[in-house]
Design an enzyme around this catalytic site. Structure first.
Site, PDB file in Angstrom:
ATOM      1  N   ARG A   1      -6.666  12.623   1.392  1.00  0.00           N
ATOM      2  CA  ARG A   1      -5.773  13.130   1.716  1.00  0.00           C
ATOM      3  C   ARG A   1      -4.155  12.915   1.434  1.00  0.00           C
ATOM      4  O   ARG A   1      -3.290  13.321   2.125  1.00  0.00           O
ATOM      5  CB  ARG A   1      -6.051  12.622   3.275  1.00  0.00           C
ATOM      6  CG  ARG A   1      -6.216  11.266   3.311  1.00  0.00           C
ATOM      7  CD  ARG A   1      -6.386  10.402   5.304  1.00  0.00           C
ATOM      8  NE  ARG A   1      -7.875  11.258   5.983  1.00  0.00           N
ATOM      9  CZ  ARG A   1      -7.704  10.393   6.676  1.00  0.00           C
ATOM     10  NH1 ARG A   1      -7.029   9.533   7.453  1.00  0.00           N
ATOM     11  NH2 ARG A   1      -9.514  10.788   7.025  1.00  0.00           N
TER      12      ARG A   1
ATOM     13  N   GLU B   1     -11.041  -9.538   2.549  1.00  0.00           N
ATOM     14  CA  GLU B   1      -9.832  -9.306   3.032  1.00  0.00           C
ATOM     15  C   GLU B   1     -10.064  -8.821   4.535  1.00  0.00           C
ATOM     16  O   GLU B   1     -10.897  -8.387   5.317  1.00  0.00           O
ATOM     17  CB  GLU B   1      -8.677  -7.901   2.531  1.00  0.00           C
ATOM     18  CG  GLU B   1      -7.835  -7.483   3.296  1.00  0.00           C
ATOM     19  CD  GLU B   1      -7.044  -6.741   2.702  1.00  0.00           C
ATOM     20  OE1 GLU B   1      -7.416  -6.474   1.439  1.00  0.00           O
ATOM     21  OE2 GLU B   1      -6.298  -5.968   3.490  1.00  0.00           O
TER      22      GLU B   1
ATOM     23  N   ARG C   1      -9.028   8.368  -1.061  1.00  0.00           N
ATOM     24  CA  ARG C   1     -10.444   8.813   0.187  1.00  0.00           C
ATOM     25  C   ARG C   1     -10.876   9.794  -0.550  1.00  0.00           C
ATOM     26  O   ARG C   1     -10.769  10.166  -1.468  1.00  0.00           O
ATOM     27  CB  ARG C   1      -9.486   8.750   1.181  1.00  0.00           C
ATOM     28  CG  ARG C   1      -9.653   7.576   1.321  1.00  0.00           C
ATOM     29  CD  ARG C   1      -8.914   8.377   3.404  1.00  0.00           C
ATOM     30  NE  ARG C   1      -8.051   7.499   4.271  1.00  0.00           N
ATOM     31  CZ  ARG C   1      -9.164   6.599   5.313  1.00  0.00           C
ATOM     32  NH1 ARG C   1     -10.546   7.680   5.929  1.00  0.00           N
ATOM     33  NH2 ARG C   1      -8.791   6.341   6.042  1.00  0.00           N
TER      34      ARG C   1
ATOM     35  N   ASN D   1       1.062  -0.903   0.116  1.00  0.00           N
ATOM     36  CA  ASN D   1      -0.378  -0.611   0.162  1.00  0.00           C
ATOM     37  C   ASN D   1       0.935   1.785   0.259  1.00  0.00           C
ATOM     38  O   ASN D   1       1.877   1.552   0.648  1.00  0.00           O
ATOM     39  CB  ASN D   1      -0.822  -0.047   0.889  1.00  0.00           C
ATOM     40  CG  ASN D   1      -1.981   1.200   1.293  1.00  0.00           C
ATOM     41  OD1 ASN D   1      -1.731   2.728   0.774  1.00  0.00           O
ATOM     42  ND2 ASN D   1      -3.326   1.186   1.833  1.00  0.00           N
TER      43      ASN D   1
ATOM     44  N   HIS E   1       0.890   6.031   2.047  1.00  0.00           N
ATOM     45  CA  HIS E   1       1.952   6.910   2.693  1.00  0.00           C
ATOM     46  C   HIS E   1       2.310   7.413   2.203  1.00  0.00           C
ATOM     47  O   HIS E   1       4.046   8.799   2.039  1.00  0.00           O
ATOM     48  CB  HIS E   1       2.448   6.362   3.592  1.00  0.00           C
ATOM     49  CG  HIS E   1       1.229   5.955   4.804  1.00  0.00           C
ATOM     50  ND1 HIS E   1       0.310   7.084   5.525  1.00  0.00           N
ATOM     51  CD2 HIS E   1       0.505   4.655   5.472  1.00  0.00           C
ATOM     52  CE1 HIS E   1      -0.538   6.018   6.016  1.00  0.00           C
ATOM     53  NE2 HIS E   1      -0.062   5.099   6.286  1.00  0.00           N
TER      54      HIS E   1
ATOM     55  N   HIS F   1      -3.642  -5.201   7.849  1.00  0.00           N
ATOM     56  CA  HIS F   1      -3.776  -3.720   8.677  1.00  0.00           C
ATOM     57  C   HIS F   1      -2.974  -4.355   9.463  1.00  0.00           C
ATOM     58  O   HIS F   1      -3.061  -5.071  10.397  1.00  0.00           O
ATOM     59  CB  HIS F   1      -5.039  -3.369   9.128  1.00  0.00           C
ATOM     60  CG  HIS F   1      -5.520  -2.551   9.141  1.00  0.00           C
ATOM     61  ND1 HIS F   1      -5.924  -1.830  10.583  1.00  0.00           N
ATOM     62  CD2 HIS F   1      -5.789  -1.399   8.333  1.00  0.00           C
ATOM     63  CE1 HIS F   1      -5.103   0.093  10.680  1.00  0.00           C
ATOM     64  NE2 HIS F   1      -6.199  -0.125   9.096  1.00  0.00           N
TER      65      HIS F   1
ATOM     66  N   THR G   1      -8.160   2.964   8.334  1.00  0.00           N
ATOM     67  CA  THR G   1      -9.404   2.403   8.486  1.00  0.00           C
ATOM     68  C   THR G   1      -9.955   1.491   9.533  1.00  0.00           C
ATOM     69  O   THR G   1      -8.643   0.814   9.862  1.00  0.00           O
ATOM     70  CB  THR G   1      -8.920   1.638   7.008  1.00  0.00           C
ATOM     71  OG1 THR G   1      -8.658   1.522   5.842  1.00  0.00           O
ATOM     72  CG2 THR G   1     -10.570   0.535   6.473  1.00  0.00           C
TER      73      THR G   1
ATOM     74  N   HIS H   1      -5.042   3.582  -1.706  1.00  0.00           N
ATOM     75  CA  HIS H   1      -6.545   3.846  -1.113  1.00  0.00           C
ATOM     76  C   HIS H   1      -7.178   5.052  -1.804  1.00  0.00           C
ATOM     77  O   HIS H   1      -6.321   6.330  -1.187  1.00  0.00           O
ATOM     78  CB  HIS H   1      -6.444   3.989   0.579  1.00  0.00           C
ATOM     79  CG  HIS H   1      -8.209   3.807   0.690  1.00  0.00           C
ATOM     80  ND1 HIS H   1      -8.370   3.641   1.727  1.00  0.00           N
ATOM     81  CD2 HIS H   1      -9.221   4.206   1.058  1.00  0.00           C
ATOM     82  CE1 HIS H   1      -9.544   4.237   2.595  1.00  0.00           C
ATOM     83  NE2 HIS H   1      -9.870   3.917   1.549  1.00  0.00           N
TER      84      HIS H   1
END
Ligand code: PXP
Length: 258
Positions: free
Chosen positions: A48, A148, A44, A6, A9, A211, A100, A42
């Site tokens: 963000r 998931e 959003r 992912n 960031h 996660h 999340t 992601h």
């Protein structure tokens, strides 16, 4: 075991300065060379970190399949259907959350319409769910391709039991402070993840997990036979600050394929 990385960031860092650098697209080629199997991002509602132009450029140029996480928001789903990533993972989303927080509420309005709209655009659908047999049975009845399993509880219990988090300002106050209780809960959490993964696999669903997974806590999850893919973001991007994205990704692949 496959690894989806992912890269939100990287865009978080860019948005900290509101400029063009670092570019998440650059990460995609490094992940490919390091042996990752998928890029996860992601989109959003509050944008963000990832913006639709990232999604557009990454889908157009990535040598790896794209797993796009998003909420059941008609505005977002229309964008996604026009760009057509390989897979969409539907997640819950709250404006005020840091990340999340839990699995998707399967009574979310528009869920079935959203799944059908994505499938009509030839996009695989996965649901990010809390690990319970009820959620898996309901996911199967929605005829999605995959689930998931949310590993946040595992990650939080592990951090409270085995790291210095309890002595830091970010300690998780709602968790027990007694280590023997934490370890017992951690064992129970792992057993539940194993049971749910097996149940999902027997229900003809692809089974992924993610996660809060990191270099300390990932091995027991990676050893669950029915789970075929892990999606990991924060810990890989955090480690890449010190050792680079290529090495951080390779190190995670080495751990999960042990
Ligand atoms: N999987 C899903 C569905 C997520 O929403 C996230 C967080 O964006 C992740 C995996 C990755 O979590 P982490 O950044 O804690 O590794």
């Amino acid at each position: 075991m496959l690894l989806g990385v992912n890269i939100d960031h990287i865009a978080t860092l860019r948005e900290a300065r509101k400029i063009h650098d670092p570019n998440p697209l650059e990460a995609v080629f490094i992940l490919h060379n390091a042996g990752a199997s998928q890029v996860t991002l992601h989109l959003r509602e509050d944008r963000r970190h990832i913006h639709e132009e990232d999604l557009f450029h990454i889908c157009a140029n990535s040598p790896l399949p794209i797993n796009l996480e998003c909420a059941c928001s008609p505005e977002i789903i229309d964008i996604v259907c026009s760009i057509k990533p390989h897979r969409v993972t539907l997640v819950p989303e709250k404006r005020e959350e840091v990340t999340t927080e839990g699995g998707l509420n399967l009574s979310t309005p528009y869920l079935l319409q959203t799944i059908n709209q994505l499938k009509a655009h030839d996009i695989d659908v996965s649901l990010f769910i809390d690990p319970t047999e009820e959620m898996i049975a309901r996911s199967q009845s929605l005829q999605v391709d995959a689930v998931e399993l949310h590993t946040g509880e595992w990650a939080n219990l592990f951090a409270m039991a085995y790291t210095n988090l309890p002595r830091m300002h970010n300690t998780l106050k709602s968790f027990p402070q007694d280590r023997s209780i934490l370890k017992a809960q951690l064992d129970a959490c792992l057993e539940n993840l194993k049971k749910c993964a097996e149940f999902a696999s027997q229900s003809s669903l692809q089974v992924y997990a993610g996660h809060g997974l990191n270099y300390q806590n990932v091995i027991p999850i990676a050893q669950i036979p029915s789970i075929t893919e892990l999606n990991i973001g924060h810990s890989i991007i955090a480690r890449s600050i010190f050792m680079g994205l290529f090495e951080a990704t390779k190190e995670m692949i080495r751990l999960i394929q042990r």
